[in-house]
Design an enzyme around this catalytic site. Sequence first.
Site, PDB file in Angstrom:
ATOM      1  N   ARG A  24      -3.373 -63.530  -3.696  1.00 13.03           N
ATOM      2  CA  ARG A  24      -3.502 -62.435  -4.666  1.00 13.03           C
ATOM      3  C   ARG A  24      -2.159 -61.939  -5.184  1.00 13.03           C
ATOM      4  NH1 ARG A  24      -8.554 -59.473  -4.591  1.00 13.03           N
ATOM      5  NH2 ARG A  24     -10.074 -61.160  -4.481  1.00 13.03           N
ATOM      6  N   ARG A  28      -3.388 -56.708  -9.500  1.00 12.16           N
ATOM      7  CA  ARG A  28      -3.168 -55.293  -9.772  1.00 12.16           C
ATOM      8  C   ARG A  28      -1.909 -54.690  -9.184  1.00 12.16           C
ATOM      9  NH1 ARG A  28      -9.107 -53.311  -8.352  1.00 12.16           N
ATOM     10  NH2 ARG A  28      -8.768 -55.045  -6.926  1.00 12.16           N
ATOM     11  N   ARG A  37      -4.088 -57.172 -18.810  1.00 14.00           N
ATOM     12  CA  ARG A  37      -5.531 -57.196 -18.542  1.00 14.00           C
ATOM     13  C   ARG A  37      -6.251 -56.093 -19.319  1.00 14.00           C
ATOM     14  NH1 ARG A  37      -8.899 -57.861 -14.303  1.00 14.00           N
ATOM     15  NH2 ARG A  37     -10.341 -56.623 -15.517  1.00 14.00           N
ATOM     16  N   ASP A  73     -11.151 -66.753 -10.271  1.00 18.34           N
ATOM     17  CA  ASP A  73     -11.882 -66.114  -9.187  1.00 18.34           C
ATOM     18  C   ASP A  73     -12.887 -67.114  -8.629  1.00 18.34           C
ATOM     19  OD1 ASP A  73     -12.291 -63.231  -7.969  1.00 18.34           O
ATOM     20  OD2 ASP A  73     -14.247 -64.185  -8.064  1.00 18.34           O
ATOM     21  N   TYR A 148     -22.308 -63.921  -1.334  1.00 23.26           N
ATOM     22  CA  TYR A 148     -22.440 -63.104  -2.558  1.00 23.26           C
ATOM     23  C   TYR A 148     -23.778 -63.366  -3.245  1.00 23.26           C
ATOM     24  CZ  TYR A 148     -17.604 -61.582  -2.184  1.00 23.26           C
ATOM     25  OH  TYR A 148     -16.438 -60.995  -1.748  1.00 23.26           O
TER      26      TYR A 148
HETATM   27  O1  CP3 Z   1      -4.332 -65.120  -5.463  1.00 18.84           O
HETATM   28  C1  CP3 Z   1      -4.205 -64.967  -6.706  1.00 18.84           C
HETATM   29  O2  CP3 Z   1      -3.250 -64.344  -7.214  1.00 18.84           O
HETATM   30  C2  CP3 Z   1      -5.204 -65.666  -7.631  1.00 18.84           C
HETATM   31  C3  CP3 Z   1      -6.276 -64.906  -8.025  1.00 18.84           C
HETATM   32  C4  CP3 Z   1      -7.551 -64.728  -7.193  1.00 18.84           C
HETATM   33  C5  CP3 Z   1      -8.490 -63.745  -7.580  1.00 18.84           C
HETATM   34  N1  CP3 Z   1      -9.603 -63.887  -6.804  1.00 18.84           N
HETATM   35  C6  CP3 Z   1      -8.291 -62.786  -8.678  1.00 18.84           C
HETATM   36  C7  CP3 Z   1      -9.004 -61.506  -8.636  1.00 18.84           C
HETATM   37  C8  CP3 Z   1      -8.091 -65.419  -6.105  1.00 18.84           C
HETATM   38  C9  CP3 Z   1      -7.486 -66.540  -5.277  1.00 18.84           C
HETATM   39  C10 CP3 Z   1      -9.407 -64.874  -5.875  1.00 18.84           C
HETATM   40  C11 CP3 Z   1     -10.328 -65.387  -4.855  1.00 18.84           C
HETATM   41  C12 CP3 Z   1     -11.417 -64.527  -4.384  1.00 18.84           C
HETATM   42  N2  CP3 Z   1     -12.259 -63.739  -5.125  1.00 18.84           N
HETATM   43  C13 CP3 Z   1     -11.857 -64.466  -3.041  1.00 18.84           C
HETATM   44  C14 CP3 Z   1     -11.260 -65.254  -1.911  1.00 18.84           C
HETATM   45  C15 CP3 Z   1      -9.963 -64.681  -1.492  1.00 18.84           C
HETATM   46  C16 CP3 Z   1     -10.078 -63.391  -0.710  1.00 18.84           C
HETATM   47  O3  CP3 Z   1      -9.603 -62.381  -1.227  1.00 18.84           O
HETATM   48  O4  CP3 Z   1     -10.623 -63.416   0.395  1.00 18.84           O
HETATM   49  C17 CP3 Z   1     -12.930 -63.569  -2.975  1.00 18.84           C
HETATM   50  C18 CP3 Z   1     -13.677 -63.154  -1.740  1.00 18.84           C
HETATM   51  C19 CP3 Z   1     -13.195 -63.119  -4.311  1.00 18.84           C
HETATM   52  C20 CP3 Z   1     -14.245 -62.190  -4.782  1.00 18.84           C
HETATM   53  C21 CP3 Z   1     -13.639 -60.997  -5.408  1.00 18.84           C
HETATM   54  N3  CP3 Z   1     -13.162 -60.973  -6.697  1.00 18.84           N
HETATM   55  C22 CP3 Z   1     -13.337 -59.743  -4.805  1.00 18.84           C
HETATM   56  C23 CP3 Z   1     -13.700 -59.333  -3.410  1.00 18.84           C
HETATM   57  C24 CP3 Z   1     -12.665 -58.964  -5.780  1.00 18.84           C
HETATM   58  C25 CP3 Z   1     -12.055 -57.595  -5.641  1.00 18.84           C
HETATM   59  C26 CP3 Z   1     -12.871 -56.508  -6.235  1.00 18.84           C
HETATM   60  C27 CP3 Z   1     -12.015 -55.270  -6.442  1.00 18.84           C
HETATM   61  O5  CP3 Z   1     -11.927 -54.830  -7.597  1.00 18.84           O
HETATM   62  O6  CP3 Z   1     -11.453 -54.753  -5.480  1.00 18.84           O
HETATM   63  C28 CP3 Z   1     -12.571 -59.753  -6.946  1.00 18.84           C
HETATM   64  C29 CP3 Z   1     -11.931 -59.368  -8.213  1.00 18.84           C
HETATM   65  C30 CP3 Z   1     -10.601 -59.963  -8.449  1.00 18.84           C
HETATM   66  N4  CP3 Z   1     -10.314 -61.290  -8.288  1.00 18.84           N
HETATM   67  C31 CP3 Z   1      -9.448 -59.283  -8.921  1.00 18.84           C
HETATM   68  C32 CP3 Z   1      -8.450 -60.248  -9.049  1.00 18.84           C
HETATM   69  C33 CP3 Z   1      -7.033 -60.041  -9.558  1.00 18.84           C
HETATM   70  C34 CP3 Z   1      -9.379 -57.806  -9.261  1.00 18.84           C
HETATM   71  C35 CP3 Z   1     -10.003 -57.602 -10.589  1.00 18.84           C
HETATM   72  C36 CP3 Z   1      -9.215 -56.690 -11.478  1.00 18.84           C
HETATM   73  O7  CP3 Z   1      -7.992 -56.824 -11.609  1.00 18.84           O
HETATM   74  O8  CP3 Z   1      -9.882 -55.859 -12.129  1.00 18.84           O
END
Ligand code: CP3
Length: 351
Positions: A24, A28, A37, A73, A148
């Site tokens: 990640r 953010r 974004r 994602d 999910y």
């Molecule tokens: O690592 C990186 O920089 C690449 C980007 C990345 C995202 N999601 C971007 C994202 C990666 C590798 C993921 C994988 C992902 N997504 C996983 C596996 C990794 C982990 O964290 O265990 C999982 C479980 C998800 C599902 C998911 N998507 C979650 C739990 C969330 C967070 C929700 C929140 O708002 O707290 C997301 C959204 C997400 N994916 C964001 C980003 C940058 C945030 C969205 C935003 O910026 O509005």
Amino acid sequence: MTASPFLAAATGNQGPQLPVWFMRQAGRSLPEYRTVRADRPMLESCTDPDLVTEVTLQPVRRHGVDAAILFSDIMVPLAAAGVGVEIVAGVGPVIAEPIRTEADLARVPALDPSDVGFIDTAVRQLVAELGETPLIGFAGAPFTMASYLVEGGPSKDHARTKALMVGAPELWHALCARIAAISTVFLQVQVAAGARTVQLFDSWAGSLSVADYREFVLPHSTAVLAAITDVPRIHFGVGTGELLADMAGITDVIGVDWRVPLDEAARRVGGTKPVQGNLDPALLQAPWPVLADRVRQVIRTGAQAPGHIFNLGHGVPPQTDPDVLTRIVELVHTEGPELRAAARADGVTSS
Ligand code: CP3
């Protein structure tokens, strides 16, 4: 030999350098991310190759990390295949109609590479921009994705998922086989376009017993990783201390969260695989001198593995001060080689 310290470590040929990137790292914690974004929905943003390229490059420019990870994602391929999914800010993935019966399976169609043409475009643009810095492609593993789909959203205990798994094993295996096929296509598209490594995220597999993991999950994660033969593979989950040996058996690099010290993790997987991790992300909030010592401790314990890619034990929390991440990269790059060499010579361990 490769010019990339990251690829050298991932292929079991680590030189003196210690590579570092952060799960990640794009997102953010970076003000420049929040600017580009703006208010666009997450999944829509992931289909815009120019935005994906810009956001993926941001942490490479700012922190000087040794690898980029595609901004996308784990839900993107599901959405592209036609599953009704949204990512709600501050909540996570939400599924309009959860998958719980045989009939529901029809709503998880196959993914055709042409459904994710935007990924192909983004990866090609990125590879051209990144030069020597490798791009990591990724996908979600079947258990985490199934959780999910079955729960309909994020879950602490994965209770519905586990009930379906043990109560309707045929349906469970059919669902996981479909997800595995989707994740495989998603990874193959990224590799064909130039991703130099892939990471398979089974973020929530740590909620399972070893016996259930082996029976219900391992065959499907194996299928995904076995289909990727051209680039090194990283496999990661949270709370997977008891599953490390099984997970390491199907991958090239084993990702470790912060709960198990890396020397102990290396021991659990038989001492033959490079490890990735494992600073506790919560410690990013601690005063710098304390945090710096914890970074050094992770480097020393990681030295007991045949290769080490420095990372956090899970993703960067959104409230992280990005300057702290830059300082960690500098510390790993400047002190890492010597700390690692000294710890390898001494056999320093966490115990
Ligand atoms: O690592 C990186 O920089 C690449 C980007 C990345 C995202 N999601 C971007 C994202 C990666 C590798 C993921 C994988 C992902 N997504 C996983 C596996 C990794 C982990 O964290 O265990 C999982 C479980 C998800 C599902 C998911 N998507 C979650 C739990 C969330 C967070 C929700 C929140 O708002 O707290 C997301 C959204 C997400 N994916 C964001 C980003 C940058 C945030 C969205 C935003 O910026 O509005």
